[in-house]
Design an enzyme around this catalytic site. Sequence first.
Site, mmCIF file in Angstrom:
data_model
loop_
_atom_site.group_PDB
_atom_site.id
_atom_site.type_symbol
_atom_site.label_atom_id
_atom_site.label_comp_id
_atom_site.label_asym_id
_atom_site.label_seq_id
_atom_site.Cartn_x
_atom_site.Cartn_y
_atom_site.Cartn_z
ATOM 1 N N LEU A 1 32.904 31.071 -24.218
ATOM 2 C CA LEU A 1 34.046 31.693 -23.574
ATOM 3 C C LEU A 1 35.297 30.957 -24.042
ATOM 4 O O LEU A 1 35.255 29.762 -24.343
ATOM 5 C CB LEU A 1 33.953 31.582 -22.043
ATOM 6 C CG LEU A 1 32.819 32.323 -21.331
ATOM 7 C CD1 LEU A 1 32.847 31.991 -19.842
ATOM 8 C CD2 LEU A 1 32.923 33.831 -21.545
ATOM 9 N N ASP A 2 36.424 31.673 -24.098
ATOM 10 C CA ASP A 2 37.684 31.006 -24.396
ATOM 11 C C ASP A 2 37.935 29.889 -23.393
ATOM 12 O O ASP A 2 37.496 29.951 -22.242
ATOM 13 C CB ASP A 2 38.848 31.999 -24.307
ATOM 14 C CG ASP A 2 38.837 33.032 -25.425
ATOM 15 O OD1 ASP A 2 38.132 32.822 -26.419
ATOM 16 O OD2 ASP A 2 39.543 34.047 -25.279
ATOM 17 N N MET A 3 38.677 28.900 -23.813
ATOM 18 C CA MET A 3 38.986 27.764 -22.954
ATOM 19 C C MET A 3 39.590 28.202 -21.621
ATOM 20 O O MET A 3 39.239 27.673 -20.559
ATOM 21 C CB MET A 3 39.950 26.823 -23.684
ATOM 22 C CG MET A 3 40.333 25.574 -22.903
ATOM 23 S SD MET A 3 41.378 24.499 -23.921
ATOM 24 C CE MET A 3 41.601 23.100 -22.811
ATOM 25 N N THR B 1 39.285 31.060 -20.081
ATOM 26 C CA THR B 1 38.451 32.017 -19.351
ATOM 27 C C THR B 1 37.400 31.269 -18.547
ATOM 28 O O THR B 1 36.792 30.317 -19.041
ATOM 29 C CB THR B 1 37.751 32.981 -20.326
ATOM 30 O OG1 THR B 1 38.737 33.638 -21.125
ATOM 31 C CG2 THR B 1 36.938 34.022 -19.585
#
Length: 237
Positions: free
Chosen positions: A76-78, A80
Amino acid sequence: MPFTDDAINALNLQESQYPLEFFQTFAQQVTVYEDNDIWVVDKPAGLLSVDGKTLKVSMLARLERANPNVKLIHRLDMDTSGLLIFAKNAAAQTNISKQFIDRLPQKTYQARVFGIWEDVGATGRISVPVRYEPTTKPRHIVDRDWSKNALTLYEVLAHEQCNGQAVTRVALKPVTGRSHQLRVHMVHAGHVIIGDSIYAEGLALEIAPRLNLHAQQLRLKHPVLGAWMDWESSVPF
């Protein structure tokens, strides 16, 4: 905002000095489900999924301190938050990684986007390619000439207020898994995700203290049992 070199060095040093008990307690706090083969966790916003080139503070690194056998499957993106699944052995990692390649896992995110977007209950699909744009690092952009398509299904859940501004709560189901796909698709739809430090500006950025994007639901087949399993995480916004 990106970290300065001094901030990165301080974070790396701090993390390296934490005792084992810190990582064991952290692992317990984020665990949603765990057995001999898989480990499902609830990643907080602001934590990398895997170590970056300079910042060595991540979900994977912390879990490895608690269990050195843990293996990465997806990210996951940082900014998110939400559900991440890790493997605890090579066979499970291979099995679930192939499921992701074959697009078997079903993922649902919740987001709040700026403005009023369609009627409550409306559904639709966004199917436009997304690619990295090196001239505006770390942004990605829609490029209709790009060879790899990106597909997101959406449903409008509610119209709400956030700090006096109209926002729309939506469920987002990425069929493909391109980097920044959901964030760029919302920009393309004309309703950026609030609190998005990369893509939002002005009020859309300022009204929320964090990116309002959360990996809420995950469904896939257990790598050994072969049965479908479902997990859900409470949405923190």
